[in-house]
Design an enzyme around this catalytic site. Structure first.
Site, short mmCIF file in Angstrom:
data_model
loop_
_atom_site.label_atom_id
_atom_site.label_comp_id
_atom_site.label_asym_id
_atom_site.label_seq_id
_atom_site.Cartn_x
_atom_site.Cartn_y
_atom_site.Cartn_z
N CYS A 105 0.83 -1.21 0.00
CA CYS A 105 0.00 0.00 0.00
C CYS A 105 0.86 1.25 0.00
O CYS A 105 1.41 1.62 1.04
CB CYS A 105 -0.92 -0.01 1.22
SG CYS A 105 -1.93 1.47 1.34
N CYS A 153 -0.49 4.20 2.11
CA CYS A 153 -0.30 4.02 3.55
C CYS A 153 1.16 4.24 3.94
O CYS A 153 1.45 4.84 4.97
CB CYS A 153 -0.67 2.61 4.01
SG CYS A 153 -2.12 1.91 3.24
N ASP A 154 2.08 3.71 3.16
CA ASP A 154 3.49 3.62 3.59
C ASP A 154 4.47 4.50 2.81
O ASP A 154 5.62 4.62 3.22
CB ASP A 154 3.96 2.16 3.50
CG ASP A 154 3.12 1.24 4.38
OD1 ASP A 154 2.65 1.73 5.42
OD2 ASP A 154 2.94 0.06 4.03
#
Ligand code: NAP
Length: 310
Positions: free
Chosen positions: A137, A140-141
């Site tokens: 992701c 997200c990261d």
């Protein structure tokens, strides 16, 4: 059926674009509906940076915003939602019984909108370093990799769009792909090729992801020459395809060998009153546009089914 907390005319499992559209349609048709989602409403949209191919938003729209708008629209017509996970589904005559972590629900009709999840690469080190440099992701990261060198594995739309997104943070992104031709859409290929931060390592497969407390390197093998090399990196984003989230439905509805749910043109599965919509259904194209179309079709089919039963 009486409107009480545990019995519904329709239950939708999954709150991505298919589920939220189905919920909008059934609720607007005054069908008492519950949508069960184990994560965030919006599904995979919530981890998508910019959506450019959903009509009506000429400049694109963030996945987060589109999710929020779909939720607001469905709830305006009375859709109930609950955060829970369905563990098991049973049939009791015409009724469907859903056992979740928290509770048990009954419904006359069920719409399966469970979507897909990213496939694992299966390379040694992959599971060990999840959250320590291995990610599925980028929204997200991605921000954790500011000014770092990172790898993206895969050659489809996901790999290309996520690599492009990651260039906002990383100093260099290398796309590792097992062939020299990409599966992803041409426009994304062109953008990736013209992005100075993106490098390509083609005809290459990942043999191992190595590190200590975090990822330090990745071992790749050239499939043409057989040559293996170890490349230093701090992150490996894996986008090697998707698999349907249908494991828990095995034995309930017919599926193809990959686990995609088989339906007729009305999105009805092999079980009467059970429908499937969106990415978890066997179909040619899996996009937000096709998911919302499926959601509307399944909801309309639910309405017709309920009319026939009452
Ligand atoms: P995909 O289209 O199935 O592509 C998977 C890629 O990973 C392929 O290039 C494949 O290589 C490679 N691959 C598969 N298994 C591998 C392995 N074991 N080792 C190394 N490489 C491997 O999956 P996706 O990119 O996740 O896309 C899924 C769906 O979502 C598609 O329908 C896509 O169009 C859609 N999507 C659309 C957008 C958009 O429109 N903006 C964005 C993201 C995703 P081969 O090509 O050699 O098979």
């Amino acid at each position: 059926m009486k409107s009480n907390s545990r019995s519904y005319e329709a239950i939708i499992i999954g709150g991505g674009p298919a589920g939220m559209t189905a919920g909008l349609y059934t609720s607007r048709s005054r069908i008492h509906t519950l949508l069960i989602e184990r994560g965030l409403l919006g599904g995979q949209m919530t981890t998508t940076d910019l959506i450019e191919n959903y009509p009506g938003f000429p400049q694109g729209i963030t996945g987060e915003e589109l999710s929020r708008l779909m939720e607001e629209q469905a709830k305006r017509f009375g859709l109930e939602t609950v955060s829970d996970e369905v563990m098991e589904i049973g049939l009791e005559g015409d009724l469907k019984r859903l056992r979740t972590y928290e509770s048990t629900y009954y419904c006359k009709t069920l719409i399966l909108c469970t979507g897909t999840e990213y496939r694992k690469l299966g390379a040694p080190g992959e599971m060990e370093f999840i959250g320590k440099g291995v990610s599925y992701c980028s929204t997200c990261d991605g921000a954790f990799f500011r000014d770092r060198q990172i790898m993206v594995v895969g050659g489809g739309d996901s790999a290309l769009t996520e690599a492009l997104f990651l260039t906002k943070f990383a100093k260099e992104v290398t796309i590792i792909h097992r062939r020299d031709a990409f599966r992803g859409t041409r426009i994304y290929q062109e953008r990736a090729r013209s992005n100075p931060k993106i490098k390509f390592l083609l005809n290459s497969v990942v043999k191992e992801i190595k590190g200590d407390t975090v990822v330090r390197s990745i071992v790749v093998k050239n499939v043409k020459t057989g040559e293996e090399k170890e490349l230093e990196t701090e992150g490996a984003f894996i986008f090697v395809g998707i698999a349907p989230r249908t494991q828990f439905l095995k034995g309930l509805v017919d599926m193809d060998e990959a686990g995609y749910i088989l339906t007729d043109a009305h999105c009805e599965t092999s079980v009467k009153g059970v429908f499937a919509a969106g990415d978890c259904r066997k179909q040619l194209l899996r996009q937000i546009t096709t998911a919302v179309g499926d959601g509307a079709t399944a909801a309309f089919a639910v309405e017709k089914y309920l009319e026939g039963k009452e």
